[in-house]
Write a protein that holds these residues in place. Structure first.
Motif, PDB file in Angstrom:
ATOM      1  N   GLN A  38      -7.825  -4.320  -4.588  1.00  7.31           N
ATOM      2  CA  GLN A  38      -7.679  -5.746  -4.953  1.00  7.31           C
ATOM      3  C   GLN A  38      -8.474  -5.968  -6.221  1.00  7.31           C
ATOM      4  O   GLN A  38      -9.411  -5.218  -6.537  1.00  7.31           O
ATOM      5  CB  GLN A  38      -8.184  -6.592  -3.761  1.00  7.31           C
ATOM      6  CG  GLN A  38      -8.114  -8.089  -3.937  1.00  7.31           C
ATOM      7  CD  GLN A  38      -9.358  -8.610  -4.633  1.00  7.31           C
ATOM      8  OE1 GLN A  38     -10.340  -7.902  -4.833  1.00  7.31           O
ATOM      9  NE2 GLN A  38      -9.280  -9.875  -5.057  1.00  7.31           N
ATOM     10  N   ALA A  68      -6.856   6.091  -1.434  1.00  7.95           N
ATOM     11  CA  ALA A  68      -5.465   5.624  -1.370  1.00  7.95           C
ATOM     12  C   ALA A  68      -5.208   4.685  -0.198  1.00  7.95           C
ATOM     13  O   ALA A  68      -4.420   3.740  -0.306  1.00  7.95           O
ATOM     14  CB  ALA A  68      -4.513   6.816  -1.315  1.00  7.95           C
ATOM     15  N   GLN A  85     -12.354   8.817  -6.819  1.00  9.53           N
ATOM     16  CA  GLN A  85     -10.951   8.442  -7.035  1.00  9.53           C
ATOM     17  C   GLN A  85     -10.583   8.550  -8.517  1.00  9.53           C
ATOM     18  O   GLN A  85      -9.476   8.964  -8.863  1.00  9.53           O
ATOM     19  CB  GLN A  85     -10.704   7.010  -6.520  1.00  9.53           C
ATOM     20  CG  GLN A  85      -9.243   6.560  -6.584  1.00  9.53           C
ATOM     21  CD  GLN A  85      -8.351   7.230  -5.547  1.00  9.53           C
ATOM     22  OE1 GLN A  85      -8.819   7.788  -4.564  1.00  9.53           O
ATOM     23  NE2 GLN A  85      -7.043   7.199  -5.787  1.00  9.53           N
ATOM     24  N   TRP A 101     -11.746  -5.848   3.084  1.00 13.28           N
ATOM     25  CA  TRP A 101     -11.483  -5.598   1.660  1.00 13.28           C
ATOM     26  C   TRP A 101     -12.812  -5.548   0.904  1.00 13.28           C
ATOM     27  O   TRP A 101     -13.307  -6.554   0.408  1.00 13.28           O
ATOM     28  CB  TRP A 101     -10.590  -6.702   1.093  1.00 13.28           C
ATOM     29  CG  TRP A 101      -9.175  -6.602   1.553  1.00 13.28           C
ATOM     30  CD1 TRP A 101      -8.714  -6.002   2.702  1.00 13.28           C
ATOM     31  CD2 TRP A 101      -8.016  -7.096   0.872  1.00 13.28           C
ATOM     32  NE1 TRP A 101      -7.349  -6.107   2.775  1.00 13.28           N
ATOM     33  CE2 TRP A 101      -6.886  -6.779   1.677  1.00 13.28           C
ATOM     34  CE3 TRP A 101      -7.814  -7.784  -0.327  1.00 13.28           C
ATOM     35  CZ2 TRP A 101      -5.587  -7.121   1.305  1.00 13.28           C
ATOM     36  CZ3 TRP A 101      -6.518  -8.135  -0.696  1.00 13.28           C
ATOM     37  CH2 TRP A 101      -5.425  -7.794   0.108  1.00 13.28           C
ATOM     38  N   ARG A 114       0.855  -1.188   0.000  1.00 13.88           N
ATOM     39  CA  ARG A 114       0.000   0.000   0.000  1.00 13.88           C
ATOM     40  C   ARG A 114       0.895   1.243   0.000  1.00 13.88           C
ATOM     41  O   ARG A 114       2.039   1.190   0.453  1.00 13.88           O
ATOM     42  CB  ARG A 114      -0.916  -0.007   1.233  1.00 13.88           C
ATOM     43  CG  ARG A 114      -2.085  -0.977   1.093  1.00 13.88           C
ATOM     44  CD  ARG A 114      -3.243  -0.613   2.047  1.00 13.88           C
ATOM     45  NE  ARG A 114      -4.056  -1.800   2.338  1.00 13.88           N
ATOM     46  CZ  ARG A 114      -5.090  -1.821   3.182  1.00 13.88           C
ATOM     47  NH1 ARG A 114      -5.462  -0.715   3.809  1.00 13.88           N
ATOM     48  NH2 ARG A 114      -5.764  -2.926   3.399  1.00 13.88           N
ATOM     49  N   LEU A 122     -15.284  -0.768   5.933  1.00  7.61           N
ATOM     50  CA  LEU A 122     -13.957  -0.154   5.861  1.00  7.61           C
ATOM     51  C   LEU A 122     -13.471   0.190   7.257  1.00  7.61           C
ATOM     52  O   LEU A 122     -12.261   0.143   7.537  1.00  7.61           O
ATOM     53  CB  LEU A 122     -13.991   1.092   4.967  1.00  7.61           C
ATOM     54  CG  LEU A 122     -14.182   0.815   3.469  1.00  7.61           C
ATOM     55  CD1 LEU A 122     -14.387   2.126   2.696  1.00  7.61           C
ATOM     56  CD2 LEU A 122     -13.001   0.041   2.884  1.00  7.61           C
ATOM     57  N   ARG A 148      -7.452   2.757   1.150  1.00  7.87           N
ATOM     58  CA  ARG A 148      -8.362   1.610   1.165  1.00  7.87           C
ATOM     59  C   ARG A 148      -7.707   0.387   0.533  1.00  7.87           C
ATOM     60  O   ARG A 148      -6.807   0.519  -0.282  1.00  7.87           O
ATOM     61  CB  ARG A 148      -9.647   1.945   0.378  1.00  7.87           C
ATOM     62  CG  ARG A 148     -10.459   3.057   1.010  1.00  7.87           C
ATOM     63  CD  ARG A 148     -11.814   3.173   0.309  1.00  7.87           C
ATOM     64  NE  ARG A 148     -12.550   4.319   0.836  1.00  7.87           N
ATOM     65  CZ  ARG A 148     -13.771   4.670   0.435  1.00  7.87           C
ATOM     66  NH1 ARG A 148     -14.389   3.954  -0.498  1.00  7.87           N
ATOM     67  NH2 ARG A 148     -14.380   5.707   0.959  1.00  7.87           N
ATOM     68  N   PRO A 149      -8.201  -0.792   0.891  1.00 13.15           N
ATOM     69  CA  PRO A 149      -7.666  -1.999   0.239  1.00 13.15           C
ATOM     70  C   PRO A 149      -7.959  -1.959  -1.267  1.00 13.15           C
ATOM     71  O   PRO A 149      -9.080  -1.636  -1.673  1.00 13.15           O
ATOM     72  CB  PRO A 149      -8.431  -3.134   0.915  1.00 13.15           C
ATOM     73  CG  PRO A 149      -9.652  -2.498   1.504  1.00 13.15           C
ATOM     74  CD  PRO A 149      -9.257  -1.102   1.863  1.00 13.15           C
TER      75      PRO A 149
END
Lengths: 409, 409
Positions: free
Chosen positions: A148, A143, B333, B318, A107, B313, A145-146
């Motif tokens: 995946q 940014a 984002q 995740w 991260r 969160l 946050r996970p």
């Protein structure tokens, strides 16, 4: 077949210091390795790459090896280090000073906190090419946050483009975004290597799953934003939400057949039903695509895939057999192209894997090493970076470096 | 926002002679252009790239421009030539002698019959890097068959990995294999450029849709061939056929939520239903994944996506919002990362497109030109390769070169 004899690779002499784990980063550094780079995989002492402890079906190869890990880590040497210890960090500093490329997919901020962010590495080695791969980008609202693969498929709309109108979300059953990110890492690193060769200057490369997933859907977004029209999935199984019939994959008497874009009159000839000529208009084949799909589907059930291929390829139609993954390794073209190979692994035995897909005539890619055991190459790597035997023994005895050894034969 | 001001690119000074059309090749050369290369698109006089005459929904931008073509052809100059005429072939010879890279995606043998196969070009220019992209490979049982994205998805099993157990074939609603092939073309060309910079030697690069699609499914094939077990899609919508619950995308009260791999106890806490603790076993979450998916789905309908994001969160789970493609450009984002941009096109007006995804700090990618009109740059390209005005007028008058001009404002 066993691993190919080593021939010069395009990236011979390029050293990659690889801090990545899971899928995106390891796939990227594996491609660099396939091209000839010397990839040094830095793993956490004791546990290693998280992917070593993840698998499918809750099953393992030879009782302990993960197919997920093994699929993405050939052509690498592993060193397992405790980076919380100053002696561990000193090993990384020495390696970074002598490597060409660093790749990491933590991260944002993690590498800088360890003392190995881009600025740190560039101080140690001004020619360094440093690639950071993130989920959502370096900063901004997500940014921290996970990030995946599945999450990015969902956020970017990719999970709503396949399947039928009423299917809801249809995530792709492959790590799509991770793999696109990996291909972008390789693109950025290679472009930076070329630039460095001409100017002497290194630089930083940034890749994200988010940007990769949007680039992948460029044509769809372009259409939505400039034709001002949304895609709606068909009810029938047509293969793309913006396409009309016949574009799709159909059942036959004994299997499946894919039919791509084709002149309609020749499709009608091949199917042998002149009444289908009523759809001889692209607008009708888009607006009534589900009806056309069903009409074609009904006819195709009457013959085998081989029979349809003979008829349709004879008319130069764009068609092919469709089949599940289990059957692919027996496909005659796949066999002809030598697209699977194998390599000997000290625990898992002879493992079958996909071959290098990109073919360079003067510098062919190669598979020179099986995926490493955790820390397997600690001794040889430390020696290669100038540690003497007593220092190496000390690092191992102190738990700074951990080394797995292959089981006795 | 209009096109970025030109900054030095990693591939500044690299000239690409681009014979590609449709998706795979044009996307590849667009990426080379984004990295700074000067891409010369050679099109068929009169009609040009086939993709100019294909679109979605049977609709066009500004009445005549294709979103499919426009999405993959920025940063290129177009010259439209009649290659059946010796004067047309003489233009190609002169260009090939002075370019660094050739990329083509005709069926095997077509370029050689035109006199511009790898050997021909290497004779004209021994440093040339020549990339051929095919559907199935250069030879073998399918070499003469049509090779196209959907056909390769079907043949390699990719179309049977997404969606639900009873869904039949589920082609991805994106040109997956074409795009993977494009990324492999760029990889091969960049690796060859790097090698040439160090050795002075050009070479040939071969990429196929088939090899690209198999490499993409490497982890799945690895699992099938080494665990000796097939993937079966779930009935519920779990996001990968080899994964257990909760891995998937779920409906909420007002939209969608993706849930990736997570510690089960924290999922139970977040969902607020202690009875879910009965699934606290990875084997159960794989074997009974459909049942677990449905249990989770029922609970998630009670709150909005925002509410679930705040709860989940907060527990560092995740998870992420899932949304359709239409909503993506408004995502905070995506806006922060500036992932869409626009450029002015002489016919289509200001067109919105995805930005360059790979970020290089010293040599950032850039969008310097909109997609070209057919043959738009014929005059300037011919002049650049040393033709004088009278010669250029003669080639145009004779129909060897055709030039579209932008409409009057």
């Amino acid at each position: 077949m066993t691993a190919t004899t080593h021939q010069p690779g395009a990236l011979d002499g390029v050293r990659v210091l690889d801090f990545t784990q899971l899928l995106q980063g390891p796939y990227a550094t594996q491609m660099l390795g396939d091209l000839g780079a010397d990839v040094i995989k830095v793993e956490r002492a004791g546990t290693g790459d998280l992917y070593r402890s993840m698998t499918f079906f809750n099953e393992w190869i030879a009782g302990r090896e993960s197919p997920c890990f093994l699929a993405w880590n050939r052509n690498k040497r592993s060193i397992a280090l405790d980076l919380k210890r100053s002696e561990g960090r000193a090993v990384v500093e020495r390696m970074a000073a002598q490597c060409d490329v660093v790749v990491e997919n933590f991260r944002p901020g993690v590498m800088a906190r360890l003392g190995f962010g881009y600025e740190d590495c560039a101080r140690l080695n001004p020619r360094i090419i440093y690639c950071s791969a993130t989920g959502w980008g370096r900063d901004g609202p997500y940014a921290e946050r996970p990030g995946q693969d599945l999450l990015v498929q969902g956020l970017t709309g990719a999970a709503f483009t396949s399947g039928r109108a009423d299917a809801g979300a249809v995530p792709l059953g492959t790590a799509l975004c991770d793999q696109l990110g990996a291909l972008h890492i390789v693109q950025g690193v290679l472009a930076a290597l070329y630039h460095r060769e001409r100017t002497g200057r290194g630089q930083e490369v940034q890749v994200s799953l988010l940007a990769s997933a949007l680039a992948f859907q460029a044509q769809d977004f372009f259409t939505i934003h400039n034709l001002h029209r949304s895609f709606e999935r068909p009810r029938s199984g047509i293969g793309h939400p913006g396409n009309g019939a016949p574009f799709g994959i159909y059942r036959t008497a004994d299997g499946w057949l894919s039919i791509a874009m084709n002149p309609w009159d020749r499709i009608v000839t091949a199917l042998g039903d002149p009444s289908l000529a009523r759809y001889d208009d692209p607008q009708a084949r888009f607006d009534r695509r589900d009806e056309v799909f069903e009409a074609i589907q009904k006819i195709l059930l009457a013959r085998t895939t081989d029979e349809w291929l003979e008829i349709m390829l004879g008319l130069d139609l764009w068609v092919a057999r469709a089949q599940t993954q289990d059957a692919v390794h027996r496909d005659p073209q796949v066999m002809h192209e030598n697209l699977f190979t194998s390599v000997a692994h000290p625990v898992a035995g002879e493992i079958k894997m996909t071959n290098v897909p990109v073919r360079l005539s003067a510098t062919p890619g190669s598979i020179r090493r099986p995926p490493p055991l955790l820390g397997e190459h600690g001794r040889e790597l430390l020696a290669g970076f100038g540690y003497d035997e007593a220092e190496i023994d000390g690092l191992i005895a102190g738990g700074v470096v951990s080394i797995a050894t292959p089981p006795e034969k």
